[in-house]
Write a protein that holds these residues in place. Structure first.
Motif, short mmCIF file in Angstrom:
data_model
loop_
_atom_site.label_atom_id
_atom_site.label_comp_id
_atom_site.label_asym_id
_atom_site.label_seq_id
_atom_site.Cartn_x
_atom_site.Cartn_y
_atom_site.Cartn_z
N SER A 185 0.68 -0.89 0.24
CA SER A 185 0.35 0.31 0.22
C SER A 185 0.83 1.31 -0.06
CB SER A 185 -0.83 0.01 0.99
OG SER A 185 0.17 -0.38 2.54
N GLU A 202 2.23 1.54 -3.45
CA GLU A 202 1.61 2.37 -4.61
C GLU A 202 1.13 3.76 -4.83
OE1 GLU A 202 -2.03 0.25 -3.92
OE2 GLU A 202 -1.75 -1.76 -4.93
N GLN A 203 0.80 3.63 -2.65
CA GLN A 203 1.08 5.97 -2.42
C GLN A 203 2.01 6.49 -2.49
OE1 GLN A 203 0.54 6.58 1.23
NE2 GLN A 203 0.48 8.38 1.25
#
Length: 360
Positions: free
Chosen positions: A116, A119-120
């Protein structure tokens, strides 16, 4: 960058399938240890006969009462050999499997957080380059076409247009080379974990299939340590997987901290160097690849057969004693030489004083 992330995810899924295949292989190979029980029964039976006969003869020769309790050892080992797959392997795997499950859950939670954050970071990196007019045309086709439309057909505009094409091509080539090395290192990183797991499965299968033979040999006098060494080796190798998961968890946590720092820098620092961050990540992968091959050594620190401080401690004690004797010898020689020098200096001073006294 998004394509790279998807490729890494697919590669991780394929390696997870290979790890699952190794688990299935171990379960399917376990029934083969039953083929060794017949050979082990005969070997253990002969060893038990000699084991009991020698002790009964010793007691009779010394006119002592026969102690039955020590003679139960061969019979206990014989029961273990008869029910080896369920009694021995089943019990040990049932005790050790919660450790594997616990470390694997830790790894899964850290890996989910890492994906996560990755992706950020990719999204913020793309947005930061798009916001900058000097780099927007490198990552955005729309911005590149827009800047081309704004240019005319004058010689200076033609030179600017050519420079944009060259700079965009150099950026894409550099990014492709960097992504290639990153994918290669990530492949080697995943392959190192798979190598450890493959060797672990192979060693466990060999120890499990030949376990009844090891139990049978341990019945004989002079080979009693075979039993403790078998348990020690089995537990050590079984713990390779939990140690590997713990190592991967630590690496994932470090990468999460790195990603958090990069995200914070992308949000606050307009001069943040993305190239430096990618270089640190590649170096981090190299460290992880090397670290995976230290897992067998770390697992050997957890359990040690034989009690005491073990060979490692004995070697350290021997080295310390040797170092102490050498230091003592060196110190003694140095003290002796110092004493001679002091004595010589004293005699020289005495002689000089006598000469001065005679002159006066």
């Amino acid at each position: 960058m998004e394509t790279l992330t998807k490729g890494i995810g697919n590669m991780g899924g394929e390696f997870d399938n290979l790890h699952q295949i190794l688990r299935v292989l171990y379960d399917e190979m376990m029934p083969l240890c039953g083929d060794m029980t017949s050979v082990a029964k005969g070997l253990a039976g002969l060893g038990a006969l000699l084991y009991v006969a020698v002790r009964v003869w010793q007691s009779l020769a010394k006119a002592e009462p026969i102690d039955v309790y020590p003679m139960l050892r061969p019979f206990a080992l014989g029961i273990c050999i008869m029910f080896f797959p369920t009694l021995v392997l089943g019990s040990m795997n049932a005790i050790l499997s919660p450790v594997v499950q616990g470390t694997h859950k830790m790894l899964e939670s850290q890996t989910f957080d890492m994906n996560s954050y990755q992706e950020q970071k990719d999204k913020l990196e793309y947005e930061a380059m798009v916001r900058n007019p000097e780099t927007a045309f490198l990552v955005s086709n729309e911005e590149f076409d827009k800047q081309l439309e704004e240019l005319g057909w004058s010689p200076s505009d033609m030179a600017t247009m050519a420079g944009m094409y060259i700079e965009r091509g150099a950026y894409n080539m550099k990014k492709s080379i960097r992504d290639f090395f990153r994918e290669v290192l990530e492949l080697l990183f995943a392959a190192a974990a798979l190598i450890i797991d493959t060797l672990r499965t192979f060693f466990l299968v060999v120890l499990s299939i030949l376990g009844p033979i090891a139990f049978a040999i341990s019945v004989w006098d002079g080979f009693h340590s075979t039993l403790s060494q078998w348990f020690c080796r089995y537990i050590q190798i079984y713990l390779w997987l939990p140690v590997s998961d713990l190592f991967s968890t630590i690496l994932a946590k470090i990468q999460i901290l790195m990603l958090q720092n990069d995200i914070e820098a992308l949000q606050t620092d307009p001069n943040f160097s993305i190239e430096a961050s990618n270089g640190v990540y590649i170096t981090f992968l190299i460290i992880g690849i090397v670290g995976y091959f230290t897992i067998p050594t770390v697992a050997g620190w957890i359990i040690n057969a034989g009690g005491g401080i073990g060979n490692y401690g004995r070697n350290i004690g021997t080295a310390a004693a040797l170092g102490g004797s050498v230091a003592g010898a060196v110190g003694g020689n140095a003290a002796g030489r110092a004493g001679k020098l002091v004595k010589g200096a004293g005699s020289m001073a005495k002689s000089a004083a006598g000469k001065l006294f005679r002159r006066s």
